[in-house]
Scaffold this motif. Structure first.
Motif, PDB file in Angstrom:
ATOM      1  N   LEU A 229       0.749  -1.271  -0.287  1.00  0.00           N
ATOM      2  CA  LEU A 229       0.044  -0.147  -0.103  1.00  0.00           C
ATOM      3  C   LEU A 229       0.742   1.225  -0.098  1.00  0.00           C
ATOM      4  CD1 LEU A 229      -2.733  -1.122   2.629  1.00  0.00           C
ATOM      5  CD2 LEU A 229      -3.018  -0.889   0.189  1.00  0.00           C
ATOM      6  N   THR A 230       0.397   2.079  -0.756  1.00  0.00           N
ATOM      7  CA  THR A 230       1.169   3.638  -0.722  1.00  0.00           C
ATOM      8  C   THR A 230       0.257   4.540  -0.521  1.00  0.00           C
ATOM      9  OG1 THR A 230       1.054   3.855  -3.140  1.00  0.00           O
ATOM     10  CG2 THR A 230       2.814   2.584  -2.383  1.00  0.00           C
ATOM     11  N   ASN A 231       0.794   5.808  -0.201  1.00  0.00           N
ATOM     12  CA  ASN A 231      -0.437   7.106  -0.215  1.00  0.00           C
ATOM     13  C   ASN A 231      -1.048   7.252  -1.825  1.00  0.00           C
ATOM     14  OD1 ASN A 231       0.762   7.736   2.012  1.00  0.00           O
ATOM     15  ND2 ASN A 231       2.394   9.004   1.357  1.00  0.00           N
ATOM     16  N   ALA A 232      -0.744   6.546  -2.644  1.00  0.00           N
ATOM     17  CA  ALA A 232      -1.373   6.804  -3.840  1.00  0.00           C
ATOM     18  C   ALA A 232      -2.471   5.766  -4.261  1.00  0.00           C
ATOM     19  CB  ALA A 232      -0.486   6.572  -5.108  1.00  0.00           C
ATOM     20  N   SER A 233      -2.051   4.715  -3.359  1.00  0.00           N
ATOM     21  CA  SER A 233      -3.331   3.801  -3.299  1.00  0.00           C
ATOM     22  C   SER A 233      -4.885   4.504  -2.941  1.00  0.00           C
ATOM     23  CB  SER A 233      -3.382   2.560  -2.260  1.00  0.00           C
ATOM     24  OG  SER A 233      -1.664   1.920  -2.291  1.00  0.00           O
ATOM     25  N   PRO A 234      -5.749   3.831  -3.640  1.00  0.00           N
ATOM     26  CA  PRO A 234      -6.956   4.554  -3.443  1.00  0.00           C
ATOM     27  C   PRO A 234      -7.857   3.947  -2.402  1.00  0.00           C
ATOM     28  CG  PRO A 234      -7.029   3.155  -5.287  1.00  0.00           C
ATOM     29  CD  PRO A 234      -5.642   3.308  -4.966  1.00  0.00           C
ATOM     30  N   ASP A 235      -8.790   4.674  -1.738  1.00  0.00           N
ATOM     31  CA  ASP A 235      -9.751   4.038  -0.907  1.00  0.00           C
ATOM     32  C   ASP A 235     -10.641   2.991  -1.599  1.00  0.00           C
ATOM     33  OD1 ASP A 235      -8.654   5.768   1.364  1.00  0.00           O
ATOM     34  OD2 ASP A 235     -10.323   7.036   1.188  1.00  0.00           O
ATOM     35  N   VAL A 236     -10.712   1.835  -1.002  1.00  0.00           N
ATOM     36  CA  VAL A 236     -11.901   0.849  -1.673  1.00  0.00           C
ATOM     37  C   VAL A 236     -13.214   1.075  -1.155  1.00  0.00           C
ATOM     38  CG1 VAL A 236      -9.725  -0.630  -2.056  1.00  0.00           C
ATOM     39  CG2 VAL A 236     -11.325  -0.931   0.088  1.00  0.00           C
ATOM     40  N   ALA A 237     -13.469   1.470   0.088  1.00  0.00           N
ATOM     41  CA  ALA A 237     -14.687   1.745   0.572  1.00  0.00           C
ATOM     42  C   ALA A 237     -14.784   2.612   1.740  1.00  0.00           C
ATOM     43  CB  ALA A 237     -15.198   0.327   0.886  1.00  0.00           C
ATOM     44  N   GLU A 238     -15.926   3.163   2.318  1.00  0.00           N
ATOM     45  CA  GLU A 238     -16.019   3.614   3.668  1.00  0.00           C
ATOM     46  C   GLU A 238     -16.611   3.118   4.373  1.00  0.00           C
ATOM     47  OE1 GLU A 238     -17.844   7.509   2.432  1.00  0.00           O
ATOM     48  OE2 GLU A 238     -16.170   8.492   1.763  1.00  0.00           O
ATOM     49  N   ILE A 239     -16.666   3.398   5.748  1.00  0.00           N
ATOM     50  CA  ILE A 239     -17.246   2.702   6.789  1.00  0.00           C
ATOM     51  C   ILE A 239     -17.493   3.811   7.809  1.00  0.00           C
ATOM     52  CG2 ILE A 239     -15.177   2.327   8.314  1.00  0.00           C
ATOM     53  CD1 ILE A 239     -16.360  -0.172   9.041  1.00  0.00           C
ATOM     54  N   THR A 240     -18.625   3.439   8.528  1.00  0.00           N
ATOM     55  CA  THR A 240     -19.161   4.518   9.761  1.00  0.00           C
ATOM     56  C   THR A 240     -19.056   4.026  10.896  1.00  0.00           C
ATOM     57  OG1 THR A 240     -20.433   5.837   8.161  1.00  0.00           O
ATOM     58  CG2 THR A 240     -20.885   6.089  10.270  1.00  0.00           C
ATOM     59  N   VAL A 241     -18.240   4.404  11.849  1.00  0.00           N
ATOM     60  CA  VAL A 241     -18.263   3.981  13.417  1.00  0.00           C
ATOM     61  C   VAL A 241     -18.381   4.969  14.126  1.00  0.00           C
ATOM     62  CG1 VAL A 241     -17.095   1.792  12.696  1.00  0.00           C
ATOM     63  CG2 VAL A 241     -15.651   4.160  13.160  1.00  0.00           C
ATOM     64  N   ASP A 242     -19.039   4.887  15.148  1.00  0.00           N
ATOM     65  CA  ASP A 242     -19.365   6.032  16.332  1.00  0.00           C
ATOM     66  C   ASP A 242     -19.717   7.324  15.709  1.00  0.00           C
ATOM     67  OD1 ASP A 242     -18.797   4.054  18.170  1.00  0.00           O
ATOM     68  OD2 ASP A 242     -16.566   4.506  18.216  1.00  0.00           O
ATOM     69  N   GLY A 243     -20.353   7.307  14.520  1.00  0.00           N
ATOM     70  CA  GLY A 243     -21.057   8.473  14.013  1.00  0.00           C
ATOM     71  C   GLY A 243     -19.778   8.966  13.297  1.00  0.00           C
ATOM     72  N   MET A 244     -18.649   8.409  12.879  1.00  0.00           N
ATOM     73  CA  MET A 244     -17.603   9.043  12.042  1.00  0.00           C
ATOM     74  C   MET A 244     -17.415   8.222  10.827  1.00  0.00           C
ATOM     75  SD  MET A 244     -13.425   9.312  12.987  1.00  0.00           S
ATOM     76  CE  MET A 244     -13.793  10.529  14.179  1.00  0.00           C
ATOM     77  N   THR A 245     -17.392   8.742   9.864  1.00  0.00           N
ATOM     78  CA  THR A 245     -17.310   8.187   8.461  1.00  0.00           C
ATOM     79  C   THR A 245     -15.934   8.435   7.802  1.00  0.00           C
ATOM     80  OG1 THR A 245     -19.660   8.263   7.914  1.00  0.00           O
ATOM     81  CG2 THR A 245     -18.129   7.744   6.259  1.00  0.00           C
ATOM     82  N   PHE A 246     -15.187   7.281   7.434  1.00  0.00           N
ATOM     83  CA  PHE A 246     -13.859   7.449   6.792  1.00  0.00           C
ATOM     84  C   PHE A 246     -13.716   6.374   5.796  1.00  0.00           C
ATOM     85  CE2 PHE A 246     -13.734   4.752  10.797  1.00  0.00           C
ATOM     86  CZ  PHE A 246     -12.785   3.561  10.296  1.00  0.00           C
ATOM     87  N   GLY A 247     -12.828   6.587   4.981  1.00  0.00           N
ATOM     88  CA  GLY A 247     -12.436   5.636   3.933  1.00  0.00           C
ATOM     89  C   GLY A 247     -11.273   4.712   4.403  1.00  0.00           C
ATOM     90  N   TYR A 248     -10.991   3.709   3.683  1.00  0.00           N
ATOM     91  CA  TYR A 248      -9.861   3.015   4.023  1.00  0.00           C
ATOM     92  C   TYR A 248      -9.634   2.238   2.619  1.00  0.00           C
ATOM     93  CZ  TYR A 248     -13.896  -0.961   3.904  1.00  0.00           C
ATOM     94  OH  TYR A 248     -14.890  -1.940   3.546  1.00  0.00           O
ATOM     95  N   LYS A 249      -8.332   1.896   2.685  1.00  0.00           N
ATOM     96  CA  LYS A 249      -7.648   1.425   1.530  1.00  0.00           C
ATOM     97  C   LYS A 249      -7.419   0.014   1.458  1.00  0.00           C
ATOM     98  CE  LYS A 249      -4.898   5.416   1.024  1.00  0.00           C
ATOM     99  NZ  LYS A 249      -5.505   6.014   0.252  1.00  0.00           N
ATOM    100  N   LYS A 250      -7.889  -0.934   2.657  1.00  0.00           N
ATOM    101  CA  LYS A 250      -7.838  -2.181   2.875  1.00  0.00           C
ATOM    102  C   LYS A 250      -8.403  -2.712   4.033  1.00  0.00           C
ATOM    103  CE  LYS A 250      -4.164  -5.963   2.459  1.00  0.00           C
ATOM    104  NZ  LYS A 250      -2.776  -6.177   2.489  1.00  0.00           N
ATOM    105  N   VAL A 251      -9.106  -3.831   3.976  1.00  0.00           N
ATOM    106  CA  VAL A 251      -9.703  -4.472   5.025  1.00  0.00           C
ATOM    107  C   VAL A 251      -9.247  -5.723   5.253  1.00  0.00           C
ATOM    108  CG1 VAL A 251     -11.516  -5.745   3.616  1.00  0.00           C
ATOM    109  CG2 VAL A 251     -11.900  -5.177   6.243  1.00  0.00           C
ATOM    110  N   LEU A 252      -8.642  -6.173   6.446  1.00  0.00           N
ATOM    111  CA  LEU A 252      -8.082  -7.533   6.934  1.00  0.00           C
ATOM    112  C   LEU A 252      -9.212  -8.310   7.864  1.00  0.00           C
ATOM    113  CD1 LEU A 252      -4.561  -6.279   7.929  1.00  0.00           C
ATOM    114  CD2 LEU A 252      -5.223  -7.220   5.604  1.00  0.00           C
ATOM    115  N   ASN A 253      -9.240  -9.359   7.405  1.00  0.00           N
ATOM    116  CA  ASN A 253     -10.416 -10.328   8.182  1.00  0.00           C
ATOM    117  C   ASN A 253      -9.521 -11.238   8.774  1.00  0.00           C
ATOM    118  OD1 ASN A 253     -12.926  -9.049   7.315  1.00  0.00           O
ATOM    119  ND2 ASN A 253     -12.411  -9.925   5.298  1.00  0.00           N
ATOM    120  N   ASN A 254     -10.312 -11.998  10.056  1.00  0.00           N
ATOM    121  CA  ASN A 254      -9.709 -12.671  10.957  1.00  0.00           C
ATOM    122  C   ASN A 254      -8.338 -12.499  11.146  1.00  0.00           C
ATOM    123  OD1 ASN A 254     -12.077 -14.664  10.523  1.00  0.00           O
ATOM    124  ND2 ASN A 254     -11.172 -15.154   8.423  1.00  0.00           N
ATOM    125  N   VAL A 255      -8.186 -11.193  11.906  1.00  0.00           N
ATOM    126  CA  VAL A 255      -6.730 -10.786  12.311  1.00  0.00           C
ATOM    127  C   VAL A 255      -6.880 -11.234  13.660  1.00  0.00           C
ATOM    128  CG1 VAL A 255      -5.407  -8.720  13.047  1.00  0.00           C
ATOM    129  CG2 VAL A 255      -6.976  -8.796  10.750  1.00  0.00           C
TER     130      VAL A 255
END
Length: 355
Positions: A229-255
């Protein structure tokens, strides 16, 4: 008077001579006559005859003897008074055995005797259509069925199973045979019952595993290719938690989550060490802020969001922190000891800027 006397004497003499002749005839007839007992098929009767030869007696009584019939004396035998002649008439019997059908004539009394006469040997399982002690009658059918029981032993292969395991060190999509499989051997004993050579029943009476099969163990890779991942990597999606919405570039499952502190047991450094409490990136550890990561998965200096734990910054690394694993910093060593290992968490990789 004298003449009359002569006539009377002559008459008397003639009459006496006749009487003597009659007496002699009767005596001679009685001397030649005999009583003979004829027993025909177990039925006895008495006949009187003057015949001296058995064959003549039979002709006299209209008794015919054929080739298969039995008679106790020769036909040219001389008869005597009180003689006993046994006659058994033969009857036709149909015998079916060993693929053949034959009509035989017999004077036997029972089915068993007929079978013995024909030299037919019965096995312990053979079946006879008529009871062996049954009476023989004309045109009786006797069927002998050959019954055999045979046990056949056959070896058959036992196919091995393929057991698949996951190998996190093997690239996803790759496979590796860890252990070769081999078939086993099963010994199966089958009992077959045959009648006249034809199988009428078949059943398995025993199965014994002579050689156990060996499973093939196949390892399938689960290691996903690492995408830097680099700064140039685009966000793949957004998520809203505790009233805050933000984008993320990668999601890791079963961590996998673990915990560490700045002490000797976690870092190998004790107080007084110049690097005590200093992270790999040169920052000072801070509870609620610092985590150690695998830089090949999460870039150092990036912010992440840990499900249930909130935002953390990837500032440190560790020799045991590899793959999808996050080591969370805490000040209290006792808490770290009790934290243990937690599995199945979701981590969102955000970027170098905190939302």
């Amino acid at each position: 008077m004298r003449v009359n006397s002569k006539k009377t004497l002559t008459a008397l003499l003639a009459s006496g001579l006749i009487t003597v002749v009659i007496i002699l005839f009767l005596a001679l007839y009685g001397f030649n006559s005999k009583e003979v007992y004829l027993v025909i098929n177990d039925e006895e009767r008495v006949v009187k005859t003057k015949e001296d030869v058995l064959e003549d007696l039979l002709a006299e009584q209209n008794i015919m003897i054929k080739g298969h019939d039995e008679i106790s004396k020769r036909l040219d035998a001389i008869l005597i008074d009180q003689d006993k002649i046994m006659i058994n008439y033969a009857v036709p019997v149909l015998i079916k055995a060993d693929g053949q059908s034959d009509v035989v004539y017999t004077t036997a009394d029972t089915v068993k005797e007929v079978i013995e006469e024909q030299n037919i040997e019965l096995g312990p399982q053979d079946e006879v259509s008529t009871p062996l002690n049954g009476k023989v009658i004309k045109s009786l059918e006797i069927k002998v069925t050959r019954v055999e029981t045979a046990v056949e032993a056959v070896q058959t292969p036992i196919a091995y199973d393929v057991v698949t395991i996951e190998d996190p060190t093997l690239q996803e999509g790759k496979e590796n045979i860890v252990q070769e499989g081999s078939d086993g051997v099963l010994l199966k004993k089958t009992e077959k019952v045959m009648k006249d050579g034809k199988i009428i029943s078949e059943k398995v009476i025993q199965e014994v595993v002579q050689i156990e099969s060996t499973n093939q163990i196949l390892a399938k890779g689960t290691l996903k290719p690492i995408v830097k991942l680099t700064n140039a990597s685009p966000d793949v999606a957004e998520i809203t938690v505790d009233g805050m919405t933000f984008g993320y570039k990668k999601v890791l499952n079963n961590v996998k989550l673990t915990a560490y502190d700045a002490g000797l047991k976690s870092t190998g450094k004790s107080k007084g060490h110049p690097q005590f409490g200093i992270t790999y990136t040169g920052t000072t550890v801070k509870e609620g802020h610092t985590v150690a990561v695998d830089p090949n998965v999460i870039p150092l200096g990036w912010w992440i969001y840990i499900e249930g734990y909130g935002f953390r910054r990837a500032e440190d690394i560790g020799s045991a922190v590899k793959g999808k694993k996050v080591d969370i910093y805490y000040d209290d060593g006792n808490f770290v000891e009790a934290f243990g290992t937690k599995r199945g968490y979701t981590v969102y990789v955000i970027g170098p800027e905190k939302p």
